[in-house]
Design an enzyme around this catalytic site. Structure first.
Site, PDB file in Angstrom:
ATOM      1  N   ASP A   1       0.684  -1.194   0.205  1.00 58.43           N
ATOM      2  CA  ASP A   1      -0.161  -0.091  -0.011  1.00 58.43           C
ATOM      3  C   ASP A   1       0.717   1.572  -0.476  1.00 58.43           C
ATOM      4  O   ASP A   1       1.950   1.446   0.021  1.00 58.43           O
ATOM      5  CB  ASP A   1      -1.115   0.077   1.472  1.00 58.43           C
ATOM      6  CG  ASP A   1      -1.766  -1.319   1.483  1.00 58.43           C
ATOM      7  OD1 ASP A   1      -2.113  -1.658   0.591  1.00 58.43           O
ATOM      8  OD2 ASP A   1      -2.258  -1.924   2.358  1.00 58.43           O
TER       9      ASP A   1
HETATM   10  N1  URA Z   1      -1.195  -5.953   3.689  1.00 60.39           N
HETATM   11  C1  URA Z   1      -1.283  -4.818   3.986  1.00 60.39           C
HETATM   12  O1  URA Z   1      -2.715  -4.420   5.292  1.00 60.39           O
HETATM   13  N2  URA Z   1      -1.121  -3.560   3.573  1.00 60.39           N
HETATM   14  C2  URA Z   1       0.288  -3.778   2.745  1.00 60.39           C
HETATM   15  O2  URA Z   1       0.633  -3.259   2.200  1.00 60.39           O
HETATM   16  C3  URA Z   1       0.182  -5.456   2.310  1.00 60.39           C
HETATM   17  C4  URA Z   1      -0.576  -6.384   3.187  1.00 60.39           C
END
Ligand code: URA
Length: 258
Positions: free
Chosen positions: A102
């Site tokens: 993310d």
């Molecule tokens: N899980 C999440 O919530 N975000 C990420 O970036 C990776 C795994």
């Protein structure tokens, strides 16, 4: 192929560095020092040495990137910087990211031009473990931890998550822990949260659903305020690699993953 390109794709990382090394007389072609970066070599038959060590030709490239928060895992984005903005233009030809993180997540992200490598790490049947370090507003009791470990519902109509591992390192109040972390830089924690309980630890999962870690922790009442991927399979993020920097994986590291 040009000598400087050979070195850049095989190990030196940028053409500029390759050219410098060649001009400094550090590179031999078939036993002879060559100081002209543009000469053409035969990558499959000529013997190229850097500081007297033979350099193997690597058509396939594998990079470890220390993703900082604030960039999107995509090639292009109209509004945000992307992970590719951190790469030297010599190194991005044909490469893609393996999975994604993310925008606000930091940590280990791999890049390659090798589709099989990507498939081996991403295909659900292989259950490659990914370990995340998190800070979250909330607390995790024994029952919450069991639910996370055994499988939990994170969305209507979705299958339960696969078994995971949870390791809690610390509980406290946000106010107390703020000094130890830089999470406030990424999230605007309102003062009304200052008295809230906070927990930090590791969650290891073997799937890759969207926002999975955040959604798993949310299902047990925890709101993730900081997330960093620490490892993928047997490969751990090189902590000497600063945020926003990347390096080639060593042969040994590639072997650990495949
Ligand atoms: N899980 C999440 O919530 N975000 C990420 O970036 C990776 C795994």
């Amino acid at each position: 192929m040009r000598l400087d390109k050979f070195l850049a794709v095989s190990f030196i990382e940028t053409r500029k560095k390759s050219r410098d090394y060649i001009k400094e007389g550090k590179v031999k072609v078939n036993g002879e020092v060559i100081t002209e970066p543009a000469i053409e070599i035969k990558e499959n038959t000529d013997i190229i040495e850097y500081l007297d060590k033979v350099v193997a030709y690597r058509e396939k490239v594998y990079y470890m990137f220390h993703k900082p928060a604030g960039c999107i895992t995509a090639r292009k984005d109209a509004d945000n910087i992307t992970v590719f903005d951190f790469f030297h233009e010599d190194n991005i030809n044909g490469i893609f990211h393996v999975g994604r993180l993310d925008k606000d997540t930091e940590g280990l992200l791999l890049f390659t031009n090798d589709g099989d490598f990507d498939h081996q790490l991403m295909c659900p049947e292989r259950h490659v473990e990914k370990k995340y370090f998190f800070w979250a507003l909330g607390s995790l009791d024994e029952e919450d931890r069991k639910r996370l470990e055994n499988g939990i519902s994170i969305g209507e109509g979705e299958a339960l998550t696969k078994p995971a591992k949870i390791e809690v390192i610390k509980y406290g109040k946000y106010e107390e822990l703020e000094k130890e972390t830089d999470i406030g830089k990424f999230y605007n924690i309102e003062s009304k949260h200052y008295n809230q309980p906070i927990v930090c630890g590791y969650l290891t999962i073997s799937e890759g659903r969207k926002h999975q870690v955040k959604r798993m922790l949310k299902s047990v009442g925890c709101y993730v305020v900081y997330l960093k991927r620490i490892s993928i399979g047997e490969l751990t993020l090189d902590e000497t690699l600063e945020k926003g920097h990347y390096r080639m994986l060593t042969e040994e590291e590639v072997q650990k993953l495949i």
